[in-house]
Design an enzyme around this catalytic site. Structure first.
Site, PDB file in Angstrom:
ATOM      1  N   LYS A  75       0.794  -1.233   0.000  1.00 12.00           N
ATOM      2  CA  LYS A  75       0.000   0.000   0.000  1.00 12.00           C
ATOM      3  C   LYS A  75       0.832   1.291   0.000  1.00 12.00           C
ATOM      4  O   LYS A  75       0.402   2.302  -0.548  1.00 12.00           O
ATOM      5  CB  LYS A  75      -0.961   0.003   1.200  1.00 12.00           C
ATOM      6  CG  LYS A  75      -2.070  -1.021   1.063  1.00 12.00           C
ATOM      7  CD  LYS A  75      -2.919  -1.074   2.316  1.00 12.00           C
ATOM      8  CE  LYS A  75      -4.315  -0.649   2.021  1.00 12.00           C
ATOM      9  NZ  LYS A  75      -5.242  -0.837   3.150  1.00 12.00           N
ATOM     10  N   ASP A 114      -9.852   3.843   1.935  1.00  4.98           N
ATOM     11  CA  ASP A 114     -10.078   3.213   3.244  1.00  4.98           C
ATOM     12  C   ASP A 114     -10.854   4.133   4.193  1.00  4.98           C
ATOM     13  O   ASP A 114     -11.758   3.696   4.899  1.00  4.98           O
ATOM     14  CB  ASP A 114      -8.747   2.823   3.902  1.00  4.98           C
ATOM     15  CG  ASP A 114      -8.150   1.565   3.282  1.00  4.98           C
ATOM     16  OD1 ASP A 114      -8.917   0.749   2.737  1.00  4.98           O
ATOM     17  OD2 ASP A 114      -6.915   1.407   3.347  1.00  4.98           O
TER      18      ASP A 114
END
Ligand code: ATR
Length: 275
Positions: free
Chosen positions: A68, A105
């Site tokens: 990520k 997210d």
């Protein structure tokens, strides 16, 4: 002949990912041309994989651990929220060959909270967060954006919480892990972002006696769906929101960009992913 659009999720390991089920369900439900696969990508193969996917017909990928942070290096354009968080979970391969990196997210966290607790008021009081990993970073950015007045943060490894305060400013107050139970007195939003309570992990042991019954409590752990942390909060009268919805909602922006249809997150989606 035009190729059907491919998307997927890259990570290492990847077999546990629920994203193929989620996107597969949406593709079927909306009768869209496309597919979505799990791709195991080792760290040393990340760049080469990203460069080769567009030529194979990929329109984008979700990104999970351990890539990520690293994927930002290969992005040509990075959204403001991914820049703030310092990590991306959604890549879109543009037709001109450029890679756009975004982080959904925090969006997924917020959409889940608003769906599960429609009366939740971000400005009602401080938010308490257990944990200071990557998920906590995204959640802090989303909470600050929503207008939460103060964020009280505790992490077993205190310097990681201090680092978040250094990055995100004075709205964050750090409390030592041994005193984490004391962060609950004023909190109207309470979030577990640690892996405690997950199947196979250690239990969540911070005492919850000081929890306010009007607090909204959520956990990013979704296996089990009802964690002992959420059960304890529900017994104290709190509105609780499980963590599965965060995963489902974070997939929405990518799916819409890649396949051209904004998908819904509802009971049908939950059932499909849990099946
Ligand atoms: P993610 O990026 O998904 O949030 P992570 O960075 O590994 O994952 O973070 C996991 C979180 O769970 C961290 O806050 C971690 O605390 P440390 O920073 O001290 O490692 C927390 N965590 C994991 N196991 C824990 C335990 N046994 N007790 C307390 N906290 C724990």
């Amino acid at each position: 002949m035009t190729q059907i659009p491919h998307a997927g999720v890259i990570g290492n390991p990847i077999s546990h990912s629920l994203s193929p089920k989620l996107h597969g369900h949406w593709l079927e439900r909306y009768d869209l041309a496309g597919d979505y696969t799990a791709l195991q990508v080792a760290e040393d193969a990340l760049e080469q994989t990203l460069r080769s996917l567009p030529a194979q017909g990929f329109v984008g990928v979700n990104v999970t651990l351990p890539h990520k942070v690293e994927v930002l290096k290969y992005a040509d354009q990075v959204s403001d929220r991914a820049t703030l968080i310092g990590a991306a979970n959604t890549l879109t391969f543009r037709e001109d060959g450029r890679i756009f990196a975004d982080n959904t997210d925090g969006y997924g966290f917020m959409a889940n909270l608003r769906q599960g607790a429609p009366d939740w008021d971000p400005e009602a009081g401080p938010a308490t967060i257990f944990g200071a990993g990557g998920a906590a970073r995204a959640i802090i950015v989303a909470l600050a954006d929503a207008g939460v007045p103060e964020i009280i943060l505790s992490n077993r490894t205190r310097p990681k919480a201090e680092a978040l305060r250094a990055d995100f400013g004075p709205r964050i107050r750090v409390v030592d892990w041994v005193q984490a139970g004391s962060m609950l007195e004023d909190a109207t939003t309470v979030i577990n972002t640690t892996s405690l309570g997950m199947k196979g992990a250690q239990p969540f042991k911070v005492p919850l006696d000081a929890l306010r019954p009007d607090a909204v409590v959520t956990d990013i752990v979704y296996n089990p769906l009802r964690t002992p942390f959420l059960d304890a909060a529900a017994r104290m009268g709190c509105v609780t929101v499980d963590g599965l919805g965060m995963l489902l909602h974070q997939g929405v922006p990518g799916f819409e960009r890649w396949f051209g249809h904004r998908p819904e997150v509802d009971d049908e989606t939950r059932r499909a992913v849990l099946a």
